[in-house]
Every structure is written in structure tokens, then in C-alpha cells.
Design a protein around this motif. Structure first.
Motif, PDB file in Angstrom:
ATOM      1  N   ILE A 134       0.818  -1.212   0.000  1.00 52.23           N
ATOM      2  CA  ILE A 134       0.000   0.000   0.000  1.00 52.23           C
ATOM      3  C   ILE A 134       0.854   1.266   0.000  1.00 52.23           C
ATOM      4  N   PRO A 135       1.837   1.419   0.907  1.00 51.64           N
ATOM      5  CA  PRO A 135       2.668   2.636   0.830  1.00 51.64           C
ATOM      6  C   PRO A 135       3.482   2.719  -0.456  1.00 51.64           C
ATOM      7  N   LEU A 136       3.857   1.567  -1.030  1.00 47.13           N
ATOM      8  CA  LEU A 136       4.575   1.594  -2.298  1.00 47.13           C
ATOM      9  C   LEU A 136       3.677   2.132  -3.410  1.00 47.13           C
ATOM     10  N   LEU A 137       2.424   1.693  -3.412  1.00 47.73           N
ATOM     11  CA  LEU A 137       1.479   2.168  -4.417  1.00 47.73           C
ATOM     12  C   LEU A 137       1.209   3.665  -4.240  1.00 47.73           C
ATOM     13  N   ILE A 138       1.069   4.098  -2.998  1.00 48.73           N
ATOM     14  CA  ILE A 138       0.844   5.524  -2.735  1.00 48.73           C
ATOM     15  C   ILE A 138       2.046   6.344  -3.188  1.00 48.73           C
ATOM     16  N   SER A 139       3.251   5.853  -2.911  1.00 49.75           N
ATOM     17  CA  SER A 139       4.466   6.555  -3.340  1.00 49.75           C
ATOM     18  C   SER A 139       4.540   6.637  -4.857  1.00 49.75           C
ATOM     19  N   PHE A 140       4.203   5.532  -5.537  1.00 48.25           N
ATOM     20  CA  PHE A 140       4.233   5.528  -6.999  1.00 48.25           C
ATOM     21  C   PHE A 140       3.241   6.533  -7.573  1.00 48.25           C
ATOM     22  N   LEU A 141       1.998   6.500  -7.082  1.00 50.93           N
ATOM     23  CA  LEU A 141       0.967   7.376  -7.625  1.00 50.93           C
ATOM     24  C   LEU A 141       1.257   8.841  -7.330  1.00 50.93           C
ATOM     25  N   SER A 142       1.683   9.131  -6.107  1.00 47.65           N
ATOM     26  CA  SER A 142       1.930  10.527  -5.739  1.00 47.65           C
ATOM     27  C   SER A 142       3.084  11.128  -6.531  1.00 47.65           C
ATOM     28  N   SER A 143       4.186  10.385  -6.651  1.00 42.81           N
ATOM     29  CA  SER A 143       5.349  10.912  -7.379  1.00 42.81           C
ATOM     30  C   SER A 143       5.082  10.989  -8.869  1.00 42.81           C
ATOM     31  N   ALA A 144       4.432   9.950  -9.432  1.00 43.72           N
ATOM     32  CA  ALA A 144       4.191   9.932 -10.875  1.00 43.72           C
ATOM     33  C   ALA A 144       3.155  10.968 -11.280  1.00 43.72           C
TER      34      ALA A 144
END
Length: 255
Positions: free
Chosen positions: A68-78
Motif C-alpha cells: 500500500i505505501p509503495l502504491l501511494i508513493s508511486f501514484l503521488s510521485s508519478a
């Protein structure tokens, strides 16, 4: 809490020397950091994700929660770079939001890097024992014992602090302490919990410092170790696998 980080099975990554694993994973992170090739970044994220999901030894449920935090990091940065990045080939624009082909590529590049950092970091943290890691750093890389044992003592204190927090919570519950609502209640909780925990932590740290000084950790002399770590055949396999992963990702990126 610590039981949550107990793996269901120990894969071959658990047999790798922790200090060597740290150096190799740190090198992988540096490659990810300085890479500007989008296909290579994508393939890195794919292979590191396979390493994380297939060889970390944890259940699917735990890995899904950690994702979940990996997905949030991916979406927020991208998404941030996609919507507000610079580019000449504009596809859509609305006030401050400007999406271009260049911003999409740069956003996905940054998102892939975020995933790679997360996969590598979680794989390292989930497949080592902190105590053995610092023992390996002392024995293989000559880390001064006063620093290594300080970190080990810090990890040993985590269960003690958790237990102290639980005792404090139960004591307040038995005394039927009622907290106010809103900001005042937050302040009351901080006062009830942090002051005694902070005082106890100072006393515990003082006892550890005196014990370490009595055992002459500050002298820097050669010491014996309760746990011995060494290189093995699995370390060679690990290095070969990581080199193969990078070479395969490079070859696929330039096909």
C-alpha cells in the motif's frame, strides 16, 4: 508487533551475509538513483518486485499491506510530475495542470524509481535479522563495536518501550482516567504518556551507557563475538543473481 515481521518461510535470501546484502542493495539503489533511462527503470522495478514478492518469505496478506505505501508513493510521485511537469508536446492543459508526453515519461520514470526503492528497501528489511546485521558489519567490514553495539542496544529497547507503553495504558485504564475531547484531550494524552516514558527512557539509556563503558566498548580493541558471521557459497549465488538481474534489465531496455 515484532511477531508481525516473522516470515512464514526462510528463503535463500535469509542465508546471505547481511553486510554483503547491504552493500549490494545499496549499489542497486545508487544505480536506480542515477538512472535516467525509462525502460531500464521499468524493468528494474519489475525484477525487484519479483524479488520482493517471491523471495521475501512472507504471506500474501502481509506483502499486500506493505504494498500500500509503495502504491501511494508511486501514484503521488508519478501523478505530480505528470500533471505539473514541463514538456513541449502538450496533450492536455487546464490552468496550472499541463500534461505532455515528456511529463508522462518523466512521471513514470520517477514512479518506477520509487517502486524500485521500496521493493529493494523492504526486501532488505524483511530478510535480515538486525542483530546479525550489525555483527556482520563488525566482523566483515570492521565497524567499531561501540557504534554497532549501540544500534543493537537500540533495537533491544524497542520491545521494552512497547511493554512500558502497554503498562502505562493499562494503569490509566485501571485508574479510570478520562481524557477531554479535541485538542485538549490530545495534550492530556501526551502529558500522561510522554513524560513518564521519556523519563524511563533516560534512566534506561543511562544504565546502558554505564554498562557499555564498564565493558570498555570505547577502547576499540579486538573483541570476541557471541554470534559469528562469515561468507558462504550462497553469497556468491546472491551476487551472481543480482548481476544477472541488472544485465537482463539493461538488455531488455535496449532491445
Amino acid at each position: 508487533m515484532l511477531a508481525w515481521f516473522t516470515p512464514e518461510r526462510k528463503t535463500w535470501l535469509f542465508q546471505v551475509n547481511p553486510a554483503l546484502k547491504f552493500v549490494v542493495f545499496f549499489a542497486l539503489l545508487l544505480i536506480t538513483l542515477f538512472n535516467q533511462n525509462f525502460p531500464f527503470a521499468v524493468w528494474q522495478a519489475v525484477f525487484y518486485g519479483m524479488l520482493f514478492y517471491l523471495f521475501s518469505g512472507y504471506s500474501i496478506r502481509k506483502l499486500a499491506l506493505l504494498s500500500i505505501p509503495l502504491l501511494i508513493s508511486f501514484l503521488s510521485s508519478a501523478l505530480t510530475l505528470i500533471m505539473f511537469g514541463k514538456g513541449d508536446t502538450v496533450l492536455w492543459q487546464w490552468y496550472l495542470i499541463k500534461i505532455s508526453e515528456e511529463s508522462i515519461q518523466h512521471g513514470l520514470l520517477l514512479g518506477s524509481k520509487s517502486l524500485s526503492f521500496g521493493f529493494v528497501g523492504f526486501t532488505f528489511l524483511l530478510t535480515i535479522q538486525p542483530v546479525l546485521f550489525f555483527y556482520a558489519m563488525m566482523q566483515q567490514f570492521r565497524m567499531p563495536s561501540k557504534y554497532a553495539y549501540s544500534f543493537i542496544a537500540s533495537f533491544r529497547l524497542i520491545p521494552a518501550v512497547t511493554e512500558e507503553l502497554q503498562i502505562r495504558r493499562n494503569a490509566l485504564k485501571v485508574r479510570n482516567i478520562q481524557f477531554s475531547r479535541g485538542v485538549k484531550g490530545v495534550y492530556e494524552r501526551l502529558q500522561m504518556y510522554t513524560v513518564p516514558l521519556f523519563a524511563e527512557s533516560i534512566r534506561r539509556a543511562q544504565r546502558i551507557a554505564v554498562a557499555m563503558e564498564a565493558k570498555q566498548y570505547q577502547m576499540g580493541a579486538a573483541r570476541t563475538y557471541y554470534y559469528t558471521t562469515h561468507y558462504s557459497r550462497m553469497d556468491t549465488v546472491f551476487v551472481i543473481v543480482m548481476i544477472t538481474v541488472i544485465a537482463t534489465a539493461l538488455s531488455l531496455a535496449f532491445i
